[in-house]
Design a protein around this motif. Sequence first.
Motif, short mmCIF file in Angstrom:
data_model
loop_
_atom_site.label_atom_id
_atom_site.label_comp_id
_atom_site.label_asym_id
_atom_site.label_seq_id
_atom_site.Cartn_x
_atom_site.Cartn_y
_atom_site.Cartn_z
N ARG A 173 50.19 -1.60 -69.93
CA ARG A 173 49.69 -2.35 -71.10
C ARG A 173 48.34 -1.80 -71.56
N GLU A 174 47.48 -1.50 -70.60
CA GLU A 174 46.15 -0.99 -70.93
C GLU A 174 46.27 0.34 -71.69
N ASP A 195 50.04 -3.71 -65.61
CA ASP A 195 48.71 -3.87 -66.19
C ASP A 195 48.24 -2.52 -66.75
N SER A 235 52.54 -5.31 -60.32
CA SER A 235 51.61 -6.02 -61.19
C SER A 235 50.56 -5.04 -61.75
N THR A 236 50.05 -4.18 -60.90
CA THR A 236 49.03 -3.22 -61.35
C THR A 236 49.65 -2.15 -62.26
#
Lengths: 327, 457
Positions: free
Chosen positions: A33-34, A30, A26-27
């Motif tokens: 995407r960031e 994330d 999940s991280t």
Amino acid sequence: MADAIPPPPHEHLRNPATRHALRIQSTLLDGAREYLSGQDFVELLPPIIGPVTDPGGRGAKQADVDYYGHPYKLMTSAILYKQAALLAFDKIFYIAPNVRLEPMTTAGTDRHLAEFHQIDVEAAGASRDEALGLVEGLLRHAVGRVVAELPEPLAALGRDPSALLDALEQPFEQLSHAKAVGLLHGLGHDQSPDSEINWSGEALLSREAHRPFFVTDYPKGSRGFYDRESATEPGLLRNFDLIAPEGFGELCSGGERESSYPRIIARMRETGENPAKYGWYLDAVRQGIPPSAGFGIGVQRLLRYVTGLAAVWQVSAYPKLPGMASP
Amino acid sequence: MNRLRAPGFPEEAVRRRARQGPAAGYPPAADYGGTLFGADPAGPADSAGSGWAAGHAGADQLDAARLVPPVFMPQRLEKLIDLGREPTHRDVELDTLIGGFRSSLPLYVSAFGSTVAGSDLGLAVSRQAGELGIPMVIGENVVPVAGYGRLGPTGDRSLLARLRAYAGAAPPGLGGVAVQQSTEDADAEVWNLVYSDPAAHELLASGRLAFELKVGQGAKPGLGGMTVLDADTAARLTGRYQLDPIFDGDGSGSGSGDGSGGRVLRAATPGTYTEEILRQQIRLMRNNFPEARVWVKLHPARDVRDAAAVAWAAGADAVTVDGAEGGTGWAPLPAFAHVGLPLAECLLRLDNRSDCLLVSGRVWEGTRVAKCLALGARAAGLGRAALLAADEDPDRGLLRFAGCLAEELRLLVSALGKYRPAALGREDLWWPGQPPEPAAAPAAAPDRTAATCRTEG
């Protein structure tokens, strides 16, 4: 050493190792995407089915879908749609699900799943060097977030965060396919100079490495029609793979893309494809799509490397191993 | 009641072999002592309709050639020394390597495509080819037309049914299956399907799976495969393939023609090839299917030598050349007679000495096989002959037929003073009009330790 066969979901999903891996995933996503958003990439939602998909798998079968009587395919990769999407935006990415019915010969690699995901990135007008830079930047950022934010799951999995950071800190080295073949021959390993690095050869190179590295310039005849052939070195493709160290193997494939209509038709024939079925794609190419470069990072493979788990199925919530009927 | 017919092919002779096995390679035993037999090179293929023939059916360059045994036989001496007794034709060892497979005989079963004839007898041929331990090619079109057979009941015509029939009967380590894919078959991913199928894994893991790239075929050089589809199948494939309603007379679909009941012609594209396209397709096959063998099938083209050279250089394990005499499938009439090189001319142009060359084209008896081997082929393919033999007896017809052919080959090879099929060479052939060899000094007996007889096919 992982079991050869995943346990049933009730057991697998309650296993702490699975839960740590999924938290890290999940991280990682994330962070990806960031990073890409920070580089002005637009995230699009990936297509799931289509009349054609990426034909480039090494002996993997596409999954057929009966679409109102038309033979459709589940996406093996979104490459054709990525190229077309550049008609809307110059920089795009997907977090895309893919299905490849891999041959049973992949059963021993510990890094093949029939269903998997890719961080699929494409940029109009980009060169291979720019794509390589993006891969490096993305990995450094996303893995950096995991190390900074999730030390406990990493520790629980026995993964040393400083070793990960150290591996990603330096620029990744580049090794041409021809040099990789030479290295393997030097190690006494049988490797055709005309083909992909074979599974055991890749594992050998990966085990010898301490940092991720790129293999570039694969020979034509080892990849799909969309990887661009070098104008100055005919027979070589302007593409690359990223190989992880410690025996974790390939994480990512990419390259510059063919965008000229006659070149794509000729390359389709060289890869044994029947151009007729690529109607919508060829129509788009004929009307003009931008030259581009891009790549796809295997999410589960990257996660396996970051977590240090032995087999790729351990990082998937619902792993599907080639040839095995699974939930 | 047999159903298959093969005009222009020595059908009755093949059927007799399928019934009688090796005995059919000799005149009828009942005639012994009461009939005078002698050469009749211009005689009919099928003497008095009995199915007995001496192998002079038709007339092409291969038929015109004669096998010419010498008096002095150094290789017979080598065999004599090996055995410690005079060798006989029983000492000829016919096993060989065919496209990466070990085969019990220098024979393989050619592809039948999806013609109805091939489909109906496909299982019988597959099972018997497996039992014989000779390679078998499964033709293009089978998956698009008859299906693969994995989901739902396995139809007898499906590719999977044939694979299973073959693998279930083949002795360990012998034979192998080559699965063809043509340009349009690529849409059905035939090779990916087979390579990734757990049901085919045993063949793959035992090194007995090949993929054959179909560039062309003998019966229709320069064209793709042709299939006549019934109305139901045509409806299912509409939109996926080019279907021509040529049988209704004027192509209007008005049904004013020969009353073919809605049948249509599916003419597959042959695909576009250049040297680079052929080279790269073969490389990609080796790349994508590293554990499968790679075969390439060529039509009897005027540049067959160049094409075969490209294929071998790119890593093909075998190149199959189908002479213009070949073919089991439906073809436009003019192509039968006037298109493509005869098999003998292909062999002469190829002038192959070392690579694995497979040939087919009206092969049904031992002399034609021996002549092909003498001209550089590793093995010969059975097309119509295999179908007719299985049609004569679906359980044992092909086994008996191959037994007869093997008997003939042993006789012919030993008559030439040789004991392996690969030892045959051009010196074993003579054509009418060919000038005699200049007289040579008698050769000394060879040193056995320096024997150079090839032991592999």
